[in-house]
Design an enzyme around this catalytic site. Structure first.
Site, PDB file in Angstrom:
ATOM      1  N   THR A  46       0.835  -1.212   0.000  1.00 25.92           N
ATOM      2  CA  THR A  46       0.000   0.000   0.000  1.00 25.92           C
ATOM      3  C   THR A  46       0.863   1.253   0.000  1.00 25.92           C
ATOM      4  OG1 THR A  46      -1.678  -1.185   1.274  1.00 25.92           O
ATOM      5  CG2 THR A  46      -1.837   1.214   1.215  1.00 25.92           C
ATOM      6  N   TYR A 109     -13.009  -5.032  -2.709  1.00 26.10           N
ATOM      7  CA  TYR A 109     -14.189  -4.709  -3.515  1.00 26.10           C
ATOM      8  C   TYR A 109     -15.097  -5.908  -3.738  1.00 26.10           C
ATOM      9  CZ  TYR A 109     -17.310  -2.583  -6.882  1.00 26.10           C
ATOM     10  OH  TYR A 109     -18.436  -2.123  -7.510  1.00 26.10           O
ATOM     11  N   TYR A 135      -2.487 -10.374   4.457  1.00 24.46           N
ATOM     12  CA  TYR A 135      -2.576  -8.973   4.886  1.00 24.46           C
ATOM     13  C   TYR A 135      -4.034  -8.687   5.195  1.00 24.46           C
ATOM     14  CZ  TYR A 135      -1.792  -3.859   4.685  1.00 24.46           C
ATOM     15  OH  TYR A 135      -1.719  -2.508   4.952  1.00 24.46           O
ATOM     16  N   ARG A 140      -9.382  -0.946   4.465  1.00 26.90           N
ATOM     17  CA  ARG A 140      -9.131  -0.640   3.057  1.00 26.90           C
ATOM     18  C   ARG A 140      -9.843  -1.606   2.112  1.00 26.90           C
ATOM     19  NH1 ARG A 140      -4.990   2.963   1.122  1.00 26.90           N
ATOM     20  NH2 ARG A 140      -3.745   3.832   2.820  1.00 26.90           N
ATOM     21  N   LYS A 164       0.137  -9.991   8.232  1.00 28.60           N
ATOM     22  CA  LYS A 164       0.260  -8.591   8.638  1.00 28.60           C
ATOM     23  C   LYS A 164      -1.118  -8.171   9.104  1.00 28.60           C
ATOM     24  CE  LYS A 164       1.147  -3.899   6.932  1.00 28.60           C
ATOM     25  NZ  LYS A 164       1.469  -3.050   5.760  1.00 28.60           N
ATOM     26  N   ILE A 206       5.350  -4.464  10.169  1.00 28.61           N
ATOM     27  CA  ILE A 206       5.577  -3.982   8.807  1.00 28.61           C
ATOM     28  C   ILE A 206       5.197  -2.515   8.839  1.00 28.61           C
ATOM     29  CG2 ILE A 206       4.893  -4.179   6.390  1.00 28.61           C
ATOM     30  CD1 ILE A 206       4.621  -7.188   6.838  1.00 28.61           C
TER      31      ILE A 206
END
Length: 294
Positions: A46, A109, A135, A140, A164, A206
């Site tokens: 990201t 999405y 992740y 997000r 993560k 991270i």
């Protein structure tokens, strides 16, 4: 064995003013990170603005970072996608380019079911041999990987080794650790939660903070691992105002602004991201001065 232990940098991607990747600057910042004690480099996540790169750019950056790093520290390539076919393509190519591990974000999405998430991650993992970190960042992606789904993947897919975790849900993280009997490589995806994650058996972070303070982020983890929890906590708390400023606008807008304030000339962000608002940039600059890096 974990891919890395400590503070891995979620590396920014420097751009020229015309929007092209600035490979000379990228080499500089990779070398600065290694010299600063960063424990791993995470390329094209990201923070690296992979979402606005072409596939060719994405893989070129991974190739270049692997070439510059020369196995001195592990390189983890962000190769996730909301399209399973694309994730397989990027992941297999990153393995060929020399990545030591992969970071796969949950499909965004589409909002897949837990069954769909399991199938997606297993499909990618079956096509590569290098270790994979999931992740989990529902803020997000709009979807949460449940502790049960993660635990099942860790137990049944040999090269899916950890996650993560950026959900901020420590009850879910504790449940994950319980389901795995502590046998999962969990990294904080939030710089303000490094010590709490380590207290649950986490392997590190991270980190966005590492872009501007690699030695300090490394030391938060290193102090904890050597048993000096008080010092680790002190360093975590000291960094909170800077971390808050680094996230006062959407990542990576502030961290690239911070690096430019430090004279690193990492260039602009790519649209649809825009440059930092002046009042927020002043807040960031003050936090950097207070922290002693500006």
């Amino acid at each position: 064995m974990a891919i890395f232990k400590g503070a891995g940098v979620a590396l920014i991607t420097p751009f020229k003013e015309n929007g092209e990747v600035n490979y000379d600057k990228l080499e500089e910042i990779v070398e600065e990170q290694i010299a600063g004690g960063t424990d791993s480099i995470i390329a094209c996540g990201t923070t690296g603005e992979a979402s606005t790169m072409t596939h060719e750019e994405h893989l070129d950056v991974i190739r270049f970072v692997c070439q510059v790093t020369k196995k001195r520290i592990p390189v983890i390539a962000g190769t996730g996608s909301n399209c399973s076919h694309t994730a397989v393509y990027l992941s297999t190519e990153a393995e060929k380019l020399g990545a030591d591990g992969l970071l796969l974000v949950s499909p965004y999405y589409n909002k897949a079911t837990q069954k769909g998430l399991y199938s997606h991650f297993k499909t990618v993992a079956d096509e590569v041999k290098i270790p994979i970190l999931l992740y989990n960042i529902p803020g997000r992606t709009g979807v949460t990987i449940s502790p049960e789904t993660m635990a099942s993947l860790f137990k049944n897919v040999p090269n899916i080794v950890g996650v993560k975790e950026a959900s901020g849900n420590f009850s879910a993280i504790a449940r994950l650790m319980s389901l795995c009997d502590g046998n999962a490589d969990v990294y904080s995806g939030n710089d303000d939660q490094i010590v709490p994650m380590l207290s649950l058996g986490g392997k590190g972070v991270i980190s966005v903070l590492s872009n501007v303070a690699p030695a300090q982020a490394h030391e938060i983890c290193a102090a904890y691992f050597r048993g000096d929890v008080a010092e680790s906590t002190r360093l975590q708390i000291k960094a909170i105002p800077l971390i808050e400023a680094l996230f006062c606008e959407v990542n990576p807008i502030p961290v690239k602004a911070a690096m430019n304030l430090m004279g690193k000339q990492t260039g602009p962000v790519r649209m649809p991201l825009t440059e930092m608002e002046p009042q927020n940039q002043e807040r960031l600059a003050q936090a950097m001065r207070d922290y002693g890096i500006l």
